[in-house]
Design a protein around this motif. Structure first.
Motif, PDB file in Angstrom:
ATOM      1  N   VAL A 167      94.227 109.555 105.153  1.00 56.84           N
ATOM      2  CA  VAL A 167      93.614 109.711 106.471  1.00 56.84           C
ATOM      3  C   VAL A 167      93.747 108.425 107.282  1.00 56.84           C
ATOM      4  CG1 VAL A 167      91.437 110.125 107.692  1.00 56.84           C
ATOM      5  CG2 VAL A 167      92.016 111.492 105.669  1.00 56.84           C
ATOM      6  N   MET A 168      93.524 107.289 106.575  1.00 58.42           N
ATOM      7  CA  MET A 168      93.654 105.995 107.246  1.00 58.42           C
ATOM      8  C   MET A 168      95.074 105.784 107.758  1.00 58.42           C
ATOM      9  SD  MET A 168      91.493 103.332 104.924  1.00 58.42           S
ATOM     10  CE  MET A 168      92.373 102.008 105.689  1.00 58.42           C
ATOM     11  N   ARG A 169      96.061 106.121 106.925  1.00 58.84           N
ATOM     12  CA  ARG A 169      97.447 105.952 107.356  1.00 58.84           C
ATOM     13  C   ARG A 169      97.764 106.854 108.545  1.00 58.84           C
ATOM     14  NH1 ARG A 169      99.643 106.012 101.168  1.00 58.84           N
ATOM     15  NH2 ARG A 169      99.255 103.790 100.714  1.00 58.84           N
ATOM     16  N   GLU A 170      97.218 108.086 108.494  1.00 61.04           N
ATOM     17  CA  GLU A 170      97.420 108.972 109.635  1.00 61.04           C
ATOM     18  C   GLU A 170      96.753 108.418 110.883  1.00 61.04           C
ATOM     19  OE1 GLU A 170      95.960 112.723 108.385  1.00 61.04           O
ATOM     20  OE2 GLU A 170      97.718 113.207 107.145  1.00 61.04           O
ATOM     21  N   GLN A 171      95.532 107.867 110.681  1.00 57.67           N
ATOM     22  CA  GLN A 171      94.841 107.258 111.822  1.00 57.67           C
ATOM     23  C   GLN A 171      95.592 106.035 112.326  1.00 57.67           C
ATOM     24  OE1 GLN A 171      90.902 106.523 110.380  1.00 57.67           O
ATOM     25  NE2 GLN A 171      90.190 108.640 110.726  1.00 57.67           N
ATOM     26  N   GLU A 172      96.115 105.267 111.346  1.00 60.88           N
ATOM     27  CA  GLU A 172      96.896 104.091 111.736  1.00 60.88           C
ATOM     28  C   GLU A 172      98.151 104.518 112.490  1.00 60.88           C
ATOM     29  OE1 GLU A 172      98.966 100.150 109.681  1.00 60.88           O
ATOM     30  OE2 GLU A 172      97.920 101.631 108.460  1.00 60.88           O
ATOM     31  N   ARG A 173      98.775 105.607 111.997  1.00 54.97           N
ATOM     32  CA  ARG A 173      99.936 106.133 112.699  1.00 54.97           C
ATOM     33  C   ARG A 173      99.544 106.629 114.085  1.00 54.97           C
ATOM     34  NH1 ARG A 173     101.487 109.098 109.003  1.00 54.97           N
ATOM     35  NH2 ARG A 173     100.593 111.108 109.614  1.00 54.97           N
ATOM     36  N   ASP A 174      98.371 107.288 114.168  1.00 54.53           N
ATOM     37  CA  ASP A 174      97.884 107.744 115.472  1.00 54.53           C
ATOM     38  C   ASP A 174      97.625 106.564 116.390  1.00 54.53           C
ATOM     39  OD1 ASP A 174      98.037 110.314 114.578  1.00 54.53           O
ATOM     40  OD2 ASP A 174      95.910 110.491 114.083  1.00 54.53           O
ATOM     41  N   LEU A 175      97.040 105.507 115.801  1.00 55.35           N
ATOM     42  CA  LEU A 175      96.772 104.315 116.599  1.00 55.35           C
ATOM     43  C   LEU A 175      98.083 103.691 117.083  1.00 55.35           C
ATOM     44  CD1 LEU A 175      94.745 102.268 117.700  1.00 55.35           C
ATOM     45  CD2 LEU A 175      94.882 101.041 115.527  1.00 55.35           C
ATOM     46  N   THR A 176      99.068 103.674 116.158  1.00 55.90           N
ATOM     47  CA  THR A 176     100.377 103.141 116.541  1.00 55.90           C
ATOM     48  C   THR A 176     100.990 103.982 117.649  1.00 55.90           C
ATOM     49  OG1 THR A 176     100.737 102.342 114.289  1.00 55.90           O
ATOM     50  CG2 THR A 176     102.673 102.530 115.706  1.00 55.90           C
ATOM     51  N   ASN A 177     100.866 105.327 117.488  1.00 54.45           N
ATOM     52  CA  ASN A 177     101.391 106.215 118.531  1.00 54.45           C
ATOM     53  C   ASN A 177     100.648 106.006 119.846  1.00 54.45           C
ATOM     54  OD1 ASN A 177     103.183 107.351 116.719  1.00 54.45           O
ATOM     55  ND2 ASN A 177     101.801 109.004 116.150  1.00 54.45           N
ATOM     56  N   PHE A 178      99.303 105.798 119.728  1.00 52.02           N
ATOM     57  CA  PHE A 178      98.513 105.540 120.936  1.00 52.02           C
ATOM     58  C   PHE A 178      98.989 104.262 121.634  1.00 52.02           C
ATOM     59  CE2 PHE A 178      94.906 103.149 122.719  1.00 52.02           C
ATOM     60  CZ  PHE A 178      94.559 103.998 123.758  1.00 52.02           C
ATOM     61  N   GLU A 179      99.214 103.208 120.826  1.00 52.44           N
ATOM     62  CA  GLU A 179      99.672 101.947 121.408  1.00 52.44           C
ATOM     63  C   GLU A 179     101.064 102.111 122.019  1.00 52.44           C
ATOM     64  OE1 GLU A 179      99.424  99.165 118.240  1.00 52.44           O
ATOM     65  OE2 GLU A 179      97.284  98.784 118.491  1.00 52.44           O
ATOM     66  N   GLU A 180     101.935 102.871 121.313  1.00 48.81           N
ATOM     67  CA  GLU A 180     103.277 103.092 121.854  1.00 48.81           C
ATOM     68  C   GLU A 180     103.205 103.890 123.151  1.00 48.81           C
ATOM     69  OE1 GLU A 180     105.440 104.988 118.773  1.00 48.81           O
ATOM     70  OE2 GLU A 180     105.744 103.146 117.591  1.00 48.81           O
ATOM     71  N   ASN A 181     102.358 104.936 123.149  1.00 44.91           N
ATOM     72  CA  ASN A 181     102.196 105.724 124.379  1.00 44.91           C
ATOM     73  C   ASN A 181     101.624 104.877 125.507  1.00 44.91           C
ATOM     74  OD1 ASN A 181     103.134 108.014 123.069  1.00 44.91           O
ATOM     75  ND2 ASN A 181     101.087 108.700 122.484  1.00 44.91           N
ATOM     76  N   LEU A 182     100.654 104.006 125.127  1.00 43.11           N
ATOM     77  CA  LEU A 182     100.061 103.133 126.134  1.00 43.11           C
ATOM     78  C   LEU A 182     101.099 102.168 126.692  1.00 43.11           C
ATOM     79  CD1 LEU A 182      97.491 102.314 127.617  1.00 43.11           C
ATOM     80  CD2 LEU A 182      96.974 100.737 125.740  1.00 43.11           C
ATOM     81  N   GLU A 183     101.926 101.616 125.777  1.00 38.66           N
ATOM     82  CA  GLU A 183     102.973 100.700 126.221  1.00 38.66           C
ATOM     83  C   GLU A 183     103.975 101.429 127.124  1.00 38.66           C
ATOM     84  OE1 GLU A 183     103.391  97.457 125.948  1.00 38.66           O
ATOM     85  OE2 GLU A 183     101.439  97.326 124.974  1.00 38.66           O
ATOM     86  N   ALA A 184     104.306 102.686 126.712  1.00 39.14           N
ATOM     87  CA  ALA A 184     105.233 103.479 127.534  1.00 39.14           C
ATOM     88  C   ALA A 184     104.632 103.735 128.914  1.00 39.14           C
ATOM     89  CB  ALA A 184     105.555 104.800 126.837  1.00 39.14           C
ATOM     90  N   PHE A 185     103.304 104.054 128.918  1.00 30.79           N
ATOM     91  CA  PHE A 185     102.639 104.286 130.207  1.00 30.79           C
ATOM     92  C   PHE A 185     102.635 103.009 131.045  1.00 30.79           C
ATOM     93  CE2 PHE A 185      98.726 104.106 132.743  1.00 30.79           C
ATOM     94  CZ  PHE A 185      98.938 105.213 133.564  1.00 30.79           C
TER      95      PHE A 185
END
Length: 445
Positions: free
Chosen positions: A339-357
C-alpha cells in the motif's frame, strides 16, 4: 514734241529724248509713291495681324494660367480636406489604439495576477501535501521497521528452537541415512540425483494440502542461460507474495572420483534465484557428508548468498514450514508496504502531474507574456507608421507651398528656358513689330 502747261496754257517744244527722260522720271516717282503706299498698307496689316496674334496668345495664356490656378486651388482644397480627414483618422486611430492598448495591458496584468495566485496556491497545496505524505510515510516506515525487527527476532528464536528439536531427530535419521548410502552405492550418478529430486517432490506432495495457495515444481525455463531444480512460490488471495524459494538439489556417490563441495554451487544458486526473482535460495545437498557444519541439518549461508541456506534432504519440508511461518507473520507488513509503495507511486504521479501542470502553466504564462510583448511591439510599429504618414503629409504640404511659389514666379522667359525655338519665334515677332513701328514712323516723315 510740244507740251502745254495746264495752268498758263503756254506750249513748250521738247526733244524726244528729253521728253522721254522727264516722263520716265515722273513715272518713277509715282511708282515709288505707290510702292511706299502699298508697303505702308502691308506693314499696317502685318502689325495688326501680329497684335491680334499676340493678343490671342496673351488671352490664351491668361486663360490657361487661370485654369492652372483654379486647378491648383482645387487641388489645394482637396489636399487640405484629405489632410484634415487623415488627421482626423489618425487621431481616431490613435485614440482607439490607446484604448485597446490600455485594455490589453489591464487584461494581461489581470491574467498575470490570476496565474500568479493560482501558482502560489498550487505551491502551498503541494508543499502541504508533500509534508503530510512524508510524515505519514515516515510513521508507517517506523511502524513496519519495528514489526519486521520483532518478526526477525521471533524467526531467529524459532530457528534456534527447531535446531535444538531437530538434533534428536537427526540421531533417528542416521540409520535412514546409512540405508540411503547403501542404496546409493547400487545406483548410477544420474539416478542418485534424480532420486534426491524425487524424494523432495514426493515429500512436498505428502504435505501439499497444508499449502493451498502454493506452487512447487521443476524450473523448466532456461531462456536466460541456466535454471534451478525446483521453485516454491506462495501468494495470498489478494496477490501478496508470502514466500518464494529457489531449490537446487545436489547428491553425490561415494565412489565418484571428483568430489564436489557445497560452496561450488553457491554462485549458480544465487544467480538462478535472482533470475527467477525468488526471495530465498536453498541448496538441498548430501555433499560433504563428513562435514559437521552441514550435518547439523540447516546452515545459514547469508554471508555468502543473501537469504541462502544449505540443508540435508530430511529438512526439506521443515525449512519450508519455518520460512513460511515467519513469512506469514510479516504478511500484514508486506501488505502495508505494498500500500505504501502504491501511495508512494501515487505521490510520485501526483508530483509528476503537478510538474507537468506547472510546465504547462509556465508555457501558457510565457505565451501570454509573448503576446503581451507582441501587442506592445505592434502598437509601437503603428505609432511609427502614423508618424511616417504625418511626415509625408508635412513634406507634401511643403512641396505644395513650393509649387505655389513657383507658380507666382512663372514668366515667359523661364518657361522657354529649355525651348530656344519658341523663345526665338517670340523674339522674332517682337522684333518685327518693333521694326514695323519704326518703318511706319519713318514713312510718315
Amino acid at each position: 514734241m510740244q507740251i502745254t502747261c495746264p495752268k498758263c496754257g503756254t506750249s513748250i517744244t521738247l526733244e524726244q529724248n528729253v521728253y522721254d527722260e522727264i516722263a520716265n522720271k515722273i513715272r518713277n516717282e509715282e511708282f515709288e509713291k505707290e510702292i511706299n503706299k502699298q508697303a505702308m498698307i502691308l506693314a499696317k496689316q502685318k502689325n495688326s495681324e501680329i497684335e491680334t496674334a499676340v493678343a490671342r496668345e496673351k488671352e490664351l495664356f491668361a486663360k490657361k494660367e487661370a485654369e492652372y490656378k483654379a486647378e491648383i486651388a482645387a487641388s489645394m482644397e482637396k489636399i487640405k480636406a484629405a489632410e484634415k480627414e487623415q488627421q482626423s483618422r489618425l487621431n481616431e486611430l490613435a485614440t482607439k489604439k490607446d484604448a485597446e492598448f490600455t485594455m490589453k495591458i489591464a487584461e494581461s496584468e489581470k491574467n498575470m495576477a490570476s496565474l500568479k495566485a493560482k501558482y502560489e496556491a498550487l505551491e502551498k497545496e503541494k508543499e502541504f501535501a508533500v509534508k503530510a505524505a512524508v510524515q505519514g510515510e515516515q510513521t508507517k516506515v517506523l511502524k513496519l521497521e519495528n514489526e519486521l525487527e520483532m518478526a526477525n527476532k521471533e524467526h531467529e528464536l524459532q530457528i534456534s528452537n527447531l535446531k535444538s528439536g531437530f538434533e534428536t531427530e537427526i540421531k533417528l535419521k542416521d540409520e535412514q541415512i546409512q540405508q540411503i548410502k547403501d542404496f546409493r552405492k547400487k545406483q548410477s550418478t544420474k539416478m542418485i540425483g534424480e532420486n534426491l529430486e524425487q524424494h523432495c517432490s514426493i515429500s512436498f506432495d505428502r504435505v501439499r494440502p497444508l499449502f493451498p495457495n502454493a506452487t512447487f515444481g521443476k524450473d523448466n525455463d532456461a531462456s536466460e542461460g541456466s535454471k534451478g531444480d525446483f521453485i516454491y512460490r506462495e501468494t495470498t488471495p489478494d496477490g501478496i507474495e508470502v514466500l518464494s524459494i529457489m531449490f537446487e538439489m545436489k547428491n553425490q556417490d561415494e565412489d565418484t572420483k571428483t568430489k564436489h563441495k557445497n560452496e561450488d554451487f553457491f554462485k549458480k544458486l544465487d544467480s538462478d534465484r535472482n533470475k527467477k526473482k525468488c526471495e530465498f535460495a536453498i541448496l538441498v545437498s548430501t555433499l560433504e557428508e563428513d562435514n559437521d557444519l552441514y550435518n547439523d541439518g540447516i546452515v545459514d549461508i547469508s554471508h555468502v548468498v543473501p537469504k541462502g541456506f544449505v540443508i540435508r534432504p530430511q529438512f526439506f519440508i521443515p525449512i519450508i514450514q519455518i520460512l513460511r511461518t515467519s513469512a506469514l507473520k510479516t504478511i500484514d507488513a508486506k501488505r502495508e508496504l505494498k500500500v505504501m509503495r502504491e501511495q508512494e507511486r501515487d505521490l510520485t504521479n501526483f508530483e509528476e502531474n503537478l510538474e507537468a501542470f506547472k510546465k504547462g502553466l509556465s508555457g501558457s504564462f510565457e505565451k501570454a507574456r509573448a503576446n503581451h510583448n507582441k501587442a506592445i511591439a505592434e502598437i509601437k510599429d503603428t505609432i511609427k507608421q502614423l508618424e511616417g504618414i504625418v511626415t509625408l503629409l508635412e513634406r507634401s504640404s511643403g512641396q505644395m507651398d513650393t509649387c505655389d511659389n513657383k507658380l507666382e514666379d512663372f514668366t515667359v522667359k523661364k518657361i522657354t528656358k529649355n525651348a530656344p525655338s519658341v523663345l526665338k519665334k517670340l523674339e522674332d515677332l517682337r522684333s518685327e513689330k518693333e521694326n514695323d513701328n519704326g518703318f511706319e514712323k519713318s514713312g510718315e516723315v
